[in-house]
Design an enzyme around this catalytic site. Structure first.
Site, PDB file in Angstrom:
ATOM      1  N   PHE A   1       0.823  -1.206   0.000  1.00 52.89           N
ATOM      2  CA  PHE A   1       0.000   0.000   0.000  1.00 52.89           C
ATOM      3  C   PHE A   1       0.859   1.259   0.000  1.00 52.89           C
ATOM      4  CE2 PHE A   1      -0.191   2.528   3.871  1.00 52.89           C
ATOM      5  CZ  PHE A   1       0.563   1.781   4.750  1.00 52.89           C
ATOM      6  N   LYS A   2       2.127   1.133   0.336  1.00 59.45           N
ATOM      7  CA  LYS A   2       3.005   2.303   0.365  1.00 59.45           C
ATOM      8  C   LYS A   2       3.293   2.863  -1.028  1.00 59.45           C
ATOM      9  CE  LYS A   2       5.143   1.253   4.798  1.00 59.45           C
ATOM     10  NZ  LYS A   2       4.477  -0.005   5.168  1.00 59.45           N
ATOM     11  N   ASP A   3       2.904   2.138  -2.078  1.00 62.21           N
ATOM     12  CA  ASP A   3       3.137   2.631  -3.434  1.00 62.21           C
ATOM     13  C   ASP A   3       2.530   4.018  -3.667  1.00 62.21           C
ATOM     14  OD1 ASP A   3       4.664   0.594  -4.648  1.00 62.21           O
ATOM     15  OD2 ASP A   3       2.890  -0.620  -5.073  1.00 62.21           O
TER      16      ASP A   3
END
Ligand SMILES: *Cc1c(COP(=O)(O)O)cnc(C)c1O
Length: 430
Positions: free
Chosen positions: A106-108
């Site tokens: 999700f850090k993308d």
């Protein structure tokens, strides 16, 4: 938009200054001076808006006039080029899948947004910024991928040798160009200590502008609020009260969700679901904030003993403990509970949750939902990122997605670093 330091509200910065510096000169976290709610009509019609428009309306006040509308929309188009589906796993429980980006973490979104903002600020000058980041696994890949080829940015990633998964290591070490991976002879805490020391070392900071790419940086933290709006858009027609359970480590993601709530998003309850690193859970029980050194778990992206964003959450609730407890709860689960939950979800629904998502699911169960609630737990990583534990726990095999397959065939390139002195030499050399 002005930002101020949570250590001293007279230290102010513009959005670009906050992004480039990462942290205020007095070491405080930057916090927006105002959060203006969006008009009610925005939420009334949200299902008619596309994701780019939703994101633009939500983020524009935080960027202010420093990036014009057209360019900001271009950035958002680039950053949000994949899906954020809510998948129903049980009656009245859905999972918001945040892992469809290039590195399946999700850090993308945050990493890509921050990278493109920095790229925009560097477009017409020769400034060079070095993003220095320590990773225990997931952050590094998202940052490396997000910043690849961005003008004016060098990325130096420190990771503990032999302590990240094969997939994670490949994601860090195979990109080349402006991305350098340093393999540290030590554990994650050693990497983090070296990074902190470097930020305080004027020999280095006189020589290069350093910035961080963790959720301390406002450009990595704030865009995470989009997730909560995208989820609401999908479940709104159910006409239920929405409860979010967020697998939490540094508490950046859930903190961004609370910002979305401040913008007017209807949310009944936020649940911070943690592994045995339970500093916030103990805080809610005792009202004493007593951080502890982190302990290793199977949901290792949440192995954080002193969550850096919790201070922002307290601020969002006006530093009022009772107000915080009213709509924010926190629960902690150990590895055997996490594995049991992964099995239960798989056996009853066929859905494969990764260990972080499973902790989120447990949070919803512990909170308890009533008949008019709709619970959403965030799936923060694709199960393939935690291949060994998932396959072993569920006694099944996972197909390797093409994004991952591609990097597995590339050649690893890293520099081995054995001490702070070697890191310093490295940073002063290039
Ligand atoms: C980073 C991470 C988390 C924790 O997010 P925070 O914003 O630090 O609370 C949870 N799950 C995964 C897979 C992560 O990579």
């Amino acid at each position: 938009m002005q930002y101020y330091s949570l250590n001293n509200n007279t230290t102010k910065a513009s959005f670009s200054e906050a992004v480039i510096k990462g942290i205020a000169p007095d070491k405080g976290l930057y916090f927006p001076e105002h959060i203006a709610p969006l008009p009610k009509s925005f939420f009334d019609t949200i299902e008619t808006l596309d994701n780019i428009e939703i994101a633009y309306q939500a983020i524009r006040q935080f960027v202010g006039d420093e990036i014009p509308e057209t360019e900001l929309k271009d950035i958002l188009n680039d950053v949000l080029s994949f899906e954020f589906p809510v998948v129903e796993v049980e009656d009245n429980i859905g999972t918001l899948e945040l892992f469809h980006g290039p590195t399946m973490a999700f850090k993308d979104v945050g990493a890509r947004f921050m990278a493109r903002c920095l790229g925009y600020f560097n477009k017409n000058n020769d400034n060079q910024v070095t993003v220095l980041v320590a990773t225990s696994g997931d952050t590094g890949g998202a940052v490396a991928n997000g910043f690849l080829g961005v003008k004016g940015v060098d990325v130096v990633i420190l990771y503990p040798s032999g302590k990240v998964s094969d997939i994670q290591e490949k994601q860090l070490t195979t990109l080349g160009q402006n991305i350098v991976a340093l393999e540290i002879n030590g554990v994650f805490d050693d990497c983090q200590d070296m990074v902190k020391t470097a930020f305080l070392d004027s020999d280095i900071t006189d020589y290069r502008q350093l910035t961080s790419a963790n959720s301390i940086n406002v450009a990595r933290w704030l865009p995470q609020l989009f997730y909560f709006l995208f989820a609401y858009k999908q479940v709104k027609s159910k006409g239920k009260d929405v409860v979010f359970s967020v697998p939490s480590g540094n508490f950046g993601n859930i903190c961004a969700g609370i910002v979305a709530h401040k913008l007017g998003l209807p949310v009944k309850q936020f649940i911070a679901s943690t592994n045995i690193n339970d500093t916030v859970v103990r805080y809610l029980e005792t009202s004493k904030y007593a951080p502890k050194p982190s302990k290793a778990t199977i949901s290792n992206a949440m192995d954080v003993g002193n969550p850096s964003n919790f201070i922002r959450i307290q601020k969002l609730f006006d530093n009022n403990f009772e107000q915080l407890k009213h709509s924010f709860s926190a629960f902690s689960f150990d590895d055997s509970q996490t594995k049991e939950a992964m099995k239960k979800i798989f056996d009853t629904t066929g859905y494969i949750a990764d260990p972080h998502g499973a902790v989120g699911y447990l949070g919803l169960k512990k909170q308890g939902l009533n008949g008019n609630d709709y619970g959403i737990f965030l799936e923060t990583a694709h199960p393939v990122k935690f291949l060994d534990v998932v396959e072993e726990t569920l006694n099944t095999t996972i197909e390797i997605p093409s994004q991952i397959q591609k990097v597995m065939n590339k050649e690893k390139k890293s520099y081995s670093i054995n001490s702070y002195k070697e890191l310093k030499q490295f940073l002063l050399r290039k």
